[in-house]
Design an enzyme around this catalytic site. Sequence first.
Site: not given
Length: 446
Positions: A226, A310-311, A355, A364, A366
């Site tokens: 991250e 892109g999501h 999400h 979270t 993972r």
Amino acid sequence: MKCLALKLFQANGAVRQYYPLIVIFVFGALSSVFINKYWNYNGGRSDQQHKHLILHRPFSIVDFDDHGRYDSDQDAHELIIRETEVDVISDQDNVEALMSLIAANEMKSMGKGEKALKLIEHGIALAPKNPDLLNGYGELIETLQDDILMADQMYFQALIYSPTHKEALGNRKRTQVIVDDLDWQQLKRIDEKRDKMSSMPDSNMALRRAKKEAYFQHIYHTVGIEGNRMSLSETRSILETRMAIGGRSIAEHNEIIGLEAALKYINATLINRLGSISVNDILEIHKRVMGFVDPLESGVFRQTQVFVGGHVPPGPSHIGTLMENFSRWLNSETTLRLHPVRYAALAHYKLVHIHPFTDGNGRTSRLLMNMILMQAGYPPVIIPKGERHKYYRTLEFANKGDIRPFLRFIAECTERTLNQFLLSTTTEFSTDIPELDYDNIIINES
């Protein structure tokens, strides 16, 4: 004799009086026998299907520390499977891309494989959804590089955009059997390594030290994906001494502390618990992940729209419905029959696709994945931060309709993690546990 006959007559009369009750009793007894045998038959089959979940004790990562119903909201269902990345391609780009395909085939016929690959890769960069290019690229990869997995992936992508593409259908039919067999062989190897590690007693000192090292590695790489800049030694120092590191932000410290809190919560409460995984369990994990970073947003669903490359995840009004659907999927009989590695990877993908949180979705997801793996006796998977681009790329493939690259990537990480545990616990001098430096492993592998 008269008295005996009278008694028999009276007894027969009593029997006739209770005929209905006797019939009901006999029917109930026979039914119970039948149901019991049917239940044992199906239960035995179910036990065989779930034996990987019950024959192995849960994997505890902190041993070293001595301390449904059908949902009618069709819009919400469609949001999770829709195409989220929109490419606008000009006619000129399409023409140039097809010319690249023609030129690539000419180069191939002339024996110039490298030039052919470069030309077709240029074409795909211009028109990434063109099925002719994708199929042609797959054929080149299969012929020139003998990479059946990547070739099959290209054929699959071509069929996503053109389900009736004749050449891609033929190629996919040929490669599918081979690829499926390779995937199952990998899962079989993973299970064998898991079983070998599970045979070690918890008191094994080498295993305990390997767990401790993996614990630091897991936190270091998970926050590193991250963007956390802490080194492995700095991460270890924070966890062991609770002392601040100069030159690092408060948020970076809190990310590490929060992830440790979530790991300990999972280890103490969830991996040994019988029963379903609830939405509240996921909220509790997130609450600890983000509790030190953003207390107001921790453990609650987002109330705003977010964008991830892109999501475009579902809007906040759909989060509650999608999470309830997700929880039902997590605990369904069909899902529980999946191989644990595939189950865990799919759970990760589905949660990160929804999400549901403003921040901390990847961490979270993972953690949820690793909780499922630990419940089935596997160690928590370490996704090296050096492979973050491959990690995100496979997630993008999943968003476009092909989940298999992501499942393979998680399986690779699982096997690599098991390899490191076995290396650390079966060497001749097992008291000197080598540091599981995944960054160096990646460099060496490449």
